[in-house]
Enzyme design. Structure first.
Site, PDB file in Angstrom:
ATOM      1  N   GLU A 131       8.077   1.879   4.225  1.00  0.00           N
ATOM      2  CA  GLU A 131       7.503   1.036   5.297  1.00  0.00           C
ATOM      3  C   GLU A 131       7.798  -0.422   5.257  1.00  0.00           C
ATOM      4  O   GLU A 131       7.434  -0.955   4.057  1.00  0.00           O
ATOM      5  CB  GLU A 131       6.229   1.206   5.801  1.00  0.00           C
ATOM      6  CG  GLU A 131       5.604   0.370   7.010  1.00  0.00           C
ATOM      7  CD  GLU A 131       4.215   0.625   7.046  1.00  0.00           C
ATOM      8  OE1 GLU A 131       3.572   0.905   6.115  1.00  0.00           O
ATOM      9  OE2 GLU A 131       3.693   0.682   8.108  1.00  0.00           O
ATOM     10  N   HIS A 134      -5.596  -2.035   4.338  1.00  0.00           N
ATOM     11  CA  HIS A 134      -5.586  -1.037   3.239  1.00  0.00           C
ATOM     12  C   HIS A 134      -4.957  -1.315   2.297  1.00  0.00           C
ATOM     13  O   HIS A 134      -3.771  -2.034   2.130  1.00  0.00           O
ATOM     14  CB  HIS A 134      -5.140   0.293   4.033  1.00  0.00           C
ATOM     15  CG  HIS A 134      -3.815   0.123   4.990  1.00  0.00           C
ATOM     16  ND1 HIS A 134      -3.178  -1.199   5.127  1.00  0.00           N
ATOM     17  CD2 HIS A 134      -2.771   1.106   5.162  1.00  0.00           C
ATOM     18  CE1 HIS A 134      -2.070  -0.965   5.825  1.00  0.00           C
ATOM     19  NE2 HIS A 134      -1.653   0.247   5.845  1.00  0.00           N
ATOM     20  N   HIS A 147       1.231  -0.158  14.894  1.00  0.00           N
ATOM     21  CA  HIS A 147       0.224   0.760  14.562  1.00  0.00           C
ATOM     22  C   HIS A 147      -1.055   0.377  15.445  1.00  0.00           C
ATOM     23  O   HIS A 147      -1.249  -0.834  15.619  1.00  0.00           O
ATOM     24  CB  HIS A 147      -0.297   0.919  13.144  1.00  0.00           C
ATOM     25  CG  HIS A 147       0.894   1.693  12.351  1.00  0.00           C
ATOM     26  ND1 HIS A 147       1.479   2.646  12.387  1.00  0.00           N
ATOM     27  CD2 HIS A 147       1.307   1.046  11.057  1.00  0.00           C
ATOM     28  CE1 HIS A 147       2.178   2.712  11.460  1.00  0.00           C
ATOM     29  NE2 HIS A 147       2.301   1.906  10.500  1.00  0.00           N
ATOM     30  N   HIS A 188       0.810  -1.168   0.151  1.00  0.00           N
ATOM     31  CA  HIS A 188       0.075  -0.011   0.057  1.00  0.00           C
ATOM     32  C   HIS A 188       0.944   1.479  -0.071  1.00  0.00           C
ATOM     33  O   HIS A 188       2.198   1.207   0.390  1.00  0.00           O
ATOM     34  CB  HIS A 188      -0.930  -0.009   1.321  1.00  0.00           C
ATOM     35  CG  HIS A 188      -0.178   0.056   2.550  1.00  0.00           C
ATOM     36  ND1 HIS A 188       0.331  -1.075   3.344  1.00  0.00           N
ATOM     37  CD2 HIS A 188       0.191   1.292   3.431  1.00  0.00           C
ATOM     38  CE1 HIS A 188       0.764  -0.680   4.319  1.00  0.00           C
ATOM     39  NE2 HIS A 188       0.864   0.774   4.483  1.00  0.00           N
ATOM     40  N   TYR A 240       9.076   2.478   9.899  1.00  0.00           N
ATOM     41  CA  TYR A 240       9.209   3.422   8.829  1.00  0.00           C
ATOM     42  C   TYR A 240      10.882   3.836   8.707  1.00  0.00           C
ATOM     43  O   TYR A 240      11.730   4.157   9.951  1.00  0.00           O
ATOM     44  CB  TYR A 240       8.485   4.717   9.254  1.00  0.00           C
ATOM     45  CG  TYR A 240       7.125   4.793   9.189  1.00  0.00           C
ATOM     46  CD1 TYR A 240       6.310   3.863   8.078  1.00  0.00           C
ATOM     47  CD2 TYR A 240       6.373   5.461  10.011  1.00  0.00           C
ATOM     48  CE1 TYR A 240       4.983   4.105   8.143  1.00  0.00           C
ATOM     49  CE2 TYR A 240       4.804   5.513  10.039  1.00  0.00           C
ATOM     50  CZ  TYR A 240       4.187   4.781   9.036  1.00  0.00           C
ATOM     51  OH  TYR A 240       2.907   4.760   9.013  1.00  0.00           O
ATOM     52  N   HIS A 291       4.525   7.344   2.476  1.00  0.00           N
ATOM     53  CA  HIS A 291       5.558   6.232   2.277  1.00  0.00           C
ATOM     54  C   HIS A 291       4.745   5.115   1.207  1.00  0.00           C
ATOM     55  O   HIS A 291       3.634   4.819   1.155  1.00  0.00           O
ATOM     56  CB  HIS A 291       5.750   5.374   3.502  1.00  0.00           C
ATOM     57  CG  HIS A 291       4.382   4.837   4.272  1.00  0.00           C
ATOM     58  ND1 HIS A 291       3.756   5.530   5.076  1.00  0.00           N
ATOM     59  CD2 HIS A 291       3.763   3.530   4.325  1.00  0.00           C
ATOM     60  CE1 HIS A 291       2.844   4.880   5.693  1.00  0.00           C
ATOM     61  NE2 HIS A 291       2.787   3.730   4.995  1.00  0.00           N
TER      62      HIS A 291
END
Ligand SMILES: [Fe+2]
Length: 310
Positions: A267, A201, A248, A154, A257, A216
């Site tokens: 990431e 996501h 997260h 993503h 990151y 990112h």
């Protein structure tokens, strides 16, 4: 779950200041597989477990950042329908002929209200993952080199007009909202996480005054131990790390990151839950708790997360 329409993130083209330095980073440290170079000087990569020819492309330029982010759609009929749907919605689209990118079919490109160029395409040559199609092996030499993510997963993009971006992705492209962070007054969303399938996501956006910015691109690992190993590899190679290893709150993914030599954040992550499109209620984080959403153990809204983009 049946997959139709937009299937998944397919490629990201990013700008680097020094091409060979970028190649060394993405090939030798991240462990992507170099699959080709074109007449424009672009270098093509894929993650070892991806079957299509390319997913990550480097272009040398005077400033870092994202040229475009592309999604693979089911087939050519879907591509043509989504192109028509975008135009009917009022979005100007451009057709880029097959072959402009190596081993990649015709692309439909359009600018979204955040200032990013998004592409759709249906065809990309399958080169396989090297494991074979009959009695496949479980891993290859490419899966042991560098950090070795399994796929481009993503991107998080920063720009204005997040509400309009959300409307376009959900009403035209078939995405659904998985999580969001509210604005301080609670009236809107300052950040959104969108899925087109079963992943937590496929793309995310955060409100930012400058258009077209890259926060990112993210590469998937399979275990938390592999995320920790990625941190070891970054340390050995003196890769500048931004945040992590940590988890997260948003998506529950476990993450690091870090920055490439040109200042593009990337990431390495694993995990997160698996939503379905019938999850009608997005998980919501209030702005005052954004820090827990970003870094769950530390509950800290790192300054760089909000301010450093390329
Ligand atoms: Fe991410």
């Amino acid at each position: 779950m049946a997959m139709t329409g937009v299937l998944r993130p397919g490629h990201a083209q990013i700008r680097v200041l020094d091409l060979e330095e970028g190649v060394r980073h993405y090939r030798d440290i991240l462990g992507l597989v170099e699959t080709g170079r074109d007449a424009q000087g672009r270098v093509y990569f894929k993650c070892w477990d991806e079957r299509d020819h390319n997913s990550f492309i480097l272009r040398q330029a005077d400033c870092a950042g994202l040229d475009f982010f592309g999604f693979k759609v089911l087939d050519t009929a879907t591509l043509n329908k989504l192109d028509a749907d975008l135009q009917a919605y009022g979005v100007k689209t451009e057709r880029i002929p097959a072959g402009d990118m190596l081993e990649t079919g015709e692309r439909v490109r359009f600018e979204i209200p955040s200032g990013h160029l998004i592409e759709l395409y249906a065809e990309k040559t399958s080169v396989g993952n090297g494991c074979g199609l009959v009695n496949p092996v479980a891993w290859t030499a490419d899966s042991e080199r560098g950090i070795a993510p399994v796929r481009l997963d993503h991107a998080l993009l920063y720009g204005p007009n997040v509400a309009a971006v959300q409307k376009l992705f959900t009403e035209v492209l078939g995405f659904y909202l998985v999580e969001r962070v509210l604005t301080p007054d609670g009236a809107g969303n300052v950040a959104i996480w969108l899925s087109c399938g079963h992943k937590v996501h496929d793309i995310a956006f955060a409100e930012y005054p400058e258009p077209g910015k890259l926060h990112h691109c993210s590469f998937l690992l399979e275990t938390w131990e592999e995320v920790l190993r990625a941190g070891d590899i970054m340390s050995v190679n003196k890769t500048p790390v931004d945040i992590g290893p940590t988890r997260h709150g948003v998506t529950r993914g476990c993450t690091i990151y870090a920055w490439d030599p040109s200042g593009n954040r990337f990431e390495t992550f694993m995990g997160g839950y698996q939503p379905y499109p019938d999850y009608k209620e997005a998980l919501t984080w209030t702005f005052d708790n954004f820090g827990q959403g970003l870094d769950y153990p530390q509950r800290k809204l790192h300054e760089t997360f909000l301010t450093v983009v390329s």
